[in-house]
Design a protein around this motif. Sequence first.
Motif, PDB file in Angstrom:
ATOM      1  N   ASN A 273      -7.149  15.437  -2.279  1.00 17.64           N
ATOM      2  CA  ASN A 273      -6.639  14.571  -1.214  1.00 17.64           C
ATOM      3  C   ASN A 273      -5.746  13.464  -1.776  1.00 17.64           C
ATOM      4  O   ASN A 273      -5.915  13.007  -2.892  1.00 17.64           O
ATOM      5  CB  ASN A 273      -7.798  13.953  -0.432  1.00 17.64           C
ATOM      6  CG  ASN A 273      -8.481  14.979   0.461  1.00 17.64           C
ATOM      7  OD1 ASN A 273      -7.857  15.941   0.889  1.00 17.64           O
ATOM      8  ND2 ASN A 273      -9.761  14.773   0.730  1.00 17.64           N
ATOM      9  N   LYS A 274      -4.790  13.068  -0.955  1.00 15.69           N
ATOM     10  CA  LYS A 274      -3.866  11.974  -1.243  1.00 15.69           C
ATOM     11  C   LYS A 274      -2.839  12.328  -2.320  1.00 15.69           C
ATOM     12  O   LYS A 274      -2.070  11.478  -2.724  1.00 15.69           O
ATOM     13  CB  LYS A 274      -4.637  10.698  -1.637  1.00 15.69           C
ATOM     14  CG  LYS A 274      -5.674  10.252  -0.611  1.00 15.69           C
ATOM     15  CD  LYS A 274      -5.069  10.120   0.787  1.00 15.69           C
ATOM     16  CE  LYS A 274      -6.122   9.765   1.816  1.00 15.69           C
ATOM     17  NZ  LYS A 274      -5.575   9.774   3.186  1.00 15.69           N
ATOM     18  N   SER A 275      -2.842  13.575  -2.801  1.00 12.30           N
ATOM     19  CA  SER A 275      -1.828  13.951  -3.782  1.00 12.30           C
ATOM     20  C   SER A 275      -0.985  15.120  -3.284  1.00 12.30           C
ATOM     21  O   SER A 275      -0.223  15.695  -4.034  1.00 12.30           O
ATOM     22  CB  SER A 275      -2.502  14.337  -5.111  1.00 12.30           C
ATOM     23  OG  SER A 275      -3.296  15.501  -4.955  1.00 12.30           O
ATOM     24  N   LEU A 276      -1.157  15.453  -2.015  1.00 13.94           N
ATOM     25  CA  LEU A 276      -0.518  16.657  -1.486  1.00 13.94           C
ATOM     26  C   LEU A 276       0.910  16.403  -1.015  1.00 13.94           C
ATOM     27  O   LEU A 276       1.790  17.217  -1.239  1.00 13.94           O
ATOM     28  CB  LEU A 276      -1.365  17.212  -0.336  1.00 13.94           C
ATOM     29  CG  LEU A 276      -2.800  17.584  -0.718  1.00 13.94           C
ATOM     30  CD1 LEU A 276      -3.578  17.992   0.513  1.00 13.94           C
ATOM     31  CD2 LEU A 276      -2.821  18.687  -1.750  1.00 13.94           C
ATOM     32  N   GLY A 277       1.125  15.285  -0.345  1.00 16.32           N
ATOM     33  CA  GLY A 277       2.463  14.961   0.130  1.00 16.32           C
ATOM     34  C   GLY A 277       3.018  15.989   1.090  1.00 16.32           C
ATOM     35  O   GLY A 277       4.221  16.299   1.047  1.00 16.32           O
ATOM     36  N   PHE A 278       2.186  16.528   1.984  1.00 17.85           N
ATOM     37  CA  PHE A 278       2.630  17.591   2.874  1.00 17.85           C
ATOM     38  C   PHE A 278       3.770  17.136   3.781  1.00 17.85           C
ATOM     39  O   PHE A 278       4.711  17.888   4.021  1.00 17.85           O
ATOM     40  CB  PHE A 278       1.470  18.100   3.724  1.00 17.85           C
ATOM     41  CG  PHE A 278       0.554  19.043   3.012  1.00 17.85           C
ATOM     42  CD1 PHE A 278       1.028  20.251   2.510  1.00 17.85           C
ATOM     43  CD2 PHE A 278      -0.786  18.748   2.834  1.00 17.85           C
ATOM     44  CE1 PHE A 278       0.188  21.138   1.858  1.00 17.85           C
ATOM     45  CE2 PHE A 278      -1.633  19.624   2.181  1.00 17.85           C
ATOM     46  CZ  PHE A 278      -1.151  20.823   1.692  1.00 17.85           C
ATOM     47  N   THR A 279       3.667  15.929   4.312  1.00 19.84           N
ATOM     48  CA  THR A 279       4.706  15.458   5.229  1.00 19.84           C
ATOM     49  C   THR A 279       6.048  15.336   4.517  1.00 19.84           C
ATOM     50  O   THR A 279       7.094  15.743   5.043  1.00 19.84           O
ATOM     51  CB  THR A 279       4.304  14.107   5.841  1.00 19.84           C
ATOM     52  OG1 THR A 279       3.070  14.262   6.572  1.00 19.84           O
ATOM     53  CG2 THR A 279       5.386  13.590   6.776  1.00 19.84           C
ATOM     54  N   GLU A 280       6.035  14.807   3.303  1.00 20.74           N
ATOM     55  CA  GLU A 280       7.269  14.702   2.529  1.00 20.74           C
ATOM     56  C   GLU A 280       7.831  16.081   2.207  1.00 20.74           C
ATOM     57  O   GLU A 280       9.044  16.307   2.304  1.00 20.74           O
ATOM     58  CB  GLU A 280       7.016  13.926   1.237  1.00 20.74           C
ATOM     59  CG  GLU A 280       8.270  13.720   0.396  1.00 20.74           C
ATOM     60  CD  GLU A 280       8.000  12.954  -0.879  1.00 20.74           C
ATOM     61  OE1 GLU A 280       8.966  12.669  -1.612  1.00 20.74           O
ATOM     62  OE2 GLU A 280       6.823  12.635  -1.149  1.00 20.74           O
ATOM     63  N   LYS A 281       6.951  17.031   1.860  1.00 18.50           N
ATOM     64  CA  LYS A 281       7.416  18.393   1.574  1.00 18.50           C
ATOM     65  C   LYS A 281       8.030  19.026   2.821  1.00 18.50           C
ATOM     66  O   LYS A 281       9.044  19.717   2.756  1.00 18.50           O
ATOM     67  CB  LYS A 281       6.255  19.245   1.057  1.00 18.50           C
ATOM     68  CG  LYS A 281       5.824  18.931  -0.364  1.00 18.50           C
ATOM     69  CD  LYS A 281       4.756  19.901  -0.826  1.00 18.50           C
ATOM     70  CE  LYS A 281       4.384  19.665  -2.289  1.00 18.50           C
ATOM     71  NZ  LYS A 281       3.635  18.405  -2.482  1.00 18.50           N
ATOM     72  N   TYR A 282       7.386  18.804   3.964  1.00 21.57           N
ATOM     73  CA  TYR A 282       7.917  19.334   5.222  1.00 21.57           C
ATOM     74  C   TYR A 282       9.330  18.809   5.476  1.00 21.57           C
ATOM     75  O   TYR A 282      10.250  19.580   5.796  1.00 21.57           O
ATOM     76  CB  TYR A 282       6.996  18.948   6.381  1.00 21.57           C
ATOM     77  CG  TYR A 282       7.618  19.091   7.747  1.00 21.57           C
ATOM     78  CD1 TYR A 282       7.755  20.338   8.349  1.00 21.57           C
ATOM     79  CD2 TYR A 282       8.078  17.968   8.447  1.00 21.57           C
ATOM     80  CE1 TYR A 282       8.347  20.477   9.605  1.00 21.57           C
ATOM     81  CE2 TYR A 282       8.654  18.091   9.700  1.00 21.57           C
ATOM     82  CZ  TYR A 282       8.788  19.341  10.271  1.00 21.57           C
ATOM     83  OH  TYR A 282       9.367  19.474  11.507  1.00 21.57           O
ATOM     84  N   LEU A 283       9.527  17.515   5.322  1.00 19.78           N
ATOM     85  CA  LEU A 283      10.841  16.922   5.551  1.00 19.78           C
ATOM     86  C   LEU A 283      11.859  17.453   4.546  1.00 19.78           C
ATOM     87  O   LEU A 283      13.019  17.714   4.895  1.00 19.78           O
ATOM     88  CB  LEU A 283      10.747  15.400   5.470  1.00 19.78           C
ATOM     89  CG  LEU A 283       9.928  14.725   6.571  1.00 19.78           C
ATOM     90  CD1 LEU A 283       9.774  13.230   6.277  1.00 19.78           C
ATOM     91  CD2 LEU A 283      10.559  14.938   7.939  1.00 19.78           C
ATOM     92  N   ASN A 284      11.440  17.630   3.298  1.00 14.69           N
ATOM     93  CA  ASN A 284      12.358  18.118   2.269  1.00 14.69           C
ATOM     94  C   ASN A 284      12.741  19.583   2.499  1.00 14.69           C
ATOM     95  O   ASN A 284      13.904  19.962   2.316  1.00 14.69           O
ATOM     96  CB  ASN A 284      11.737  17.942   0.887  1.00 14.69           C
ATOM     97  CG  ASN A 284      11.679  16.489   0.455  1.00 14.69           C
ATOM     98  OD1 ASN A 284      12.444  15.658   0.944  1.00 14.69           O
ATOM     99  ND2 ASN A 284      10.778  16.164  -0.449  1.00 14.69           N
ATOM    100  N   VAL A 285      11.768  20.417   2.875  1.00 17.15           N
ATOM    101  CA  VAL A 285      12.075  21.822   3.166  1.00 17.15           C
ATOM    102  C   VAL A 285      13.020  21.909   4.351  1.00 17.15           C
ATOM    103  O   VAL A 285      14.007  22.659   4.334  1.00 17.15           O
ATOM    104  CB  VAL A 285      10.790  22.631   3.435  1.00 17.15           C
ATOM    105  CG1 VAL A 285      11.141  24.025   3.955  1.00 17.15           C
ATOM    106  CG2 VAL A 285       9.959  22.749   2.158  1.00 17.15           C
ATOM    107  N   LYS A 286      12.750  21.139   5.384  1.00 21.46           N
ATOM    108  CA  LYS A 286      13.616  21.140   6.564  1.00 21.46           C
ATOM    109  C   LYS A 286      15.038  20.712   6.184  1.00 21.46           C
ATOM    110  O   LYS A 286      16.015  21.292   6.672  1.00 21.46           O
ATOM    111  CB  LYS A 286      13.043  20.221   7.642  1.00 21.46           C
ATOM    112  CG  LYS A 286      13.797  20.282   8.958  1.00 21.46           C
ATOM    113  CD  LYS A 286      13.087  19.498  10.061  1.00 21.46           C
ATOM    114  CE  LYS A 286      13.102  18.019   9.806  1.00 21.46           C
ATOM    115  NZ  LYS A 286      12.649  17.226  10.981  1.00 21.46           N
ATOM    116  N   LYS A 287      15.159  19.726   5.309  1.00 19.27           N
ATOM    117  CA  LYS A 287      16.483  19.272   4.875  1.00 19.27           C
ATOM    118  C   LYS A 287      17.229  20.385   4.130  1.00 19.27           C
ATOM    119  O   LYS A 287      18.435  20.591   4.348  1.00 19.27           O
ATOM    120  CB  LYS A 287      16.353  18.041   3.988  1.00 19.27           C
ATOM    121  CG  LYS A 287      17.703  17.454   3.553  1.00 19.27           C
ATOM    122  CD  LYS A 287      17.537  16.203   2.716  1.00 19.27           C
ATOM    123  CE  LYS A 287      18.893  15.537   2.430  1.00 19.27           C
ATOM    124  NZ  LYS A 287      19.858  16.424   1.777  1.00 19.27           N
TER     125      LYS A 287
END
Length: 313
Positions: A208-222
């Motif tokens: 937990n707290k090291s996943l950064g899923f939201t940031e990864k989602y935004l980066n993949v979408k970009k």
Amino acid sequence: MATKHEEQIDGFKFEQRHGKERVRVGRVWRSGENGRHVFVEWNVSISLLSDCINAYVRADNSDIVATDTMKNTVYVKAKECSEQVSVEEFAIILAKHFTTFYQQVTTAIIKIVEKPWERISIDGQPHDHGFKLGSERHTTEVILNKNGALRVTSGVDGLALLKTTQSGFEGFIRDQNTILPETRERMLATEVSASWRYYFESLSSVSNKSLGFTEKYLNVKKVLVDTFFGPPKEGVYSPSVQATLNYMAKAVLGRFPEVSSIQLRMPNIHFLPVNLSSKANPVIVKFEDDVYLPTDEPHGSIEASLSRIQSKM
């Protein structure tokens, strides 16, 4: 990974699972960065594979987790998340609860769609507690077995993209039913649905707290968006939706080593050239790549997936 519960009953193969669909929950965190509120709205679907065969064959409900309990659990777990969590993390929390708290449950399948509420800005300043509804939706599916085997998939749905040039379609099969002209200049519009799977294979591999899923989602979408459009001035030519889909998939796998596979669905949403004429006026409107008739259906259906080939060494 098992996604169905199978048993034999009276010489027949019997498969079953049960759950709760479309549990809607909104969550506000009031201690966000710079004192700003954070708001999410999730639509949660829960499906449990469990040893509750007696409910089907003996009218004995003693092994069933009530679907109303599943619904209530969503709100309880949302309350327990005192700090902001991503949609993927919340799905993992739910899956872990159902597979550990209930002896009968062997697998939990959690699907969540996040509604796209976005922070608004007033005179260029982000508002502390004001949000507007955006467009594309952040999705996830988490499958967790009691033994800890884990599959995490993230995605985006309803990502509407359009470019007015740098697209064509040539060299396709022509027969007696073909009337579509070949072109190197056309509108390209689509509504991307993408899902990508992470390499995580067990609950123990996720901290937990090291996943950064939201940031990864935004980066993949970009990466998906940037690959579709190309550079701001010159763009990038698309010889077909199929080719562009492949460029986008390869760009994601090339950029993110933690992603093992990606699936893309990209309908070809047509904007038809407008030519108007009559007997009295043969050229009322002459199409010059300028006036179109937008259509919703029928539309082309294009989808594919790209996966890394696993080394056996």
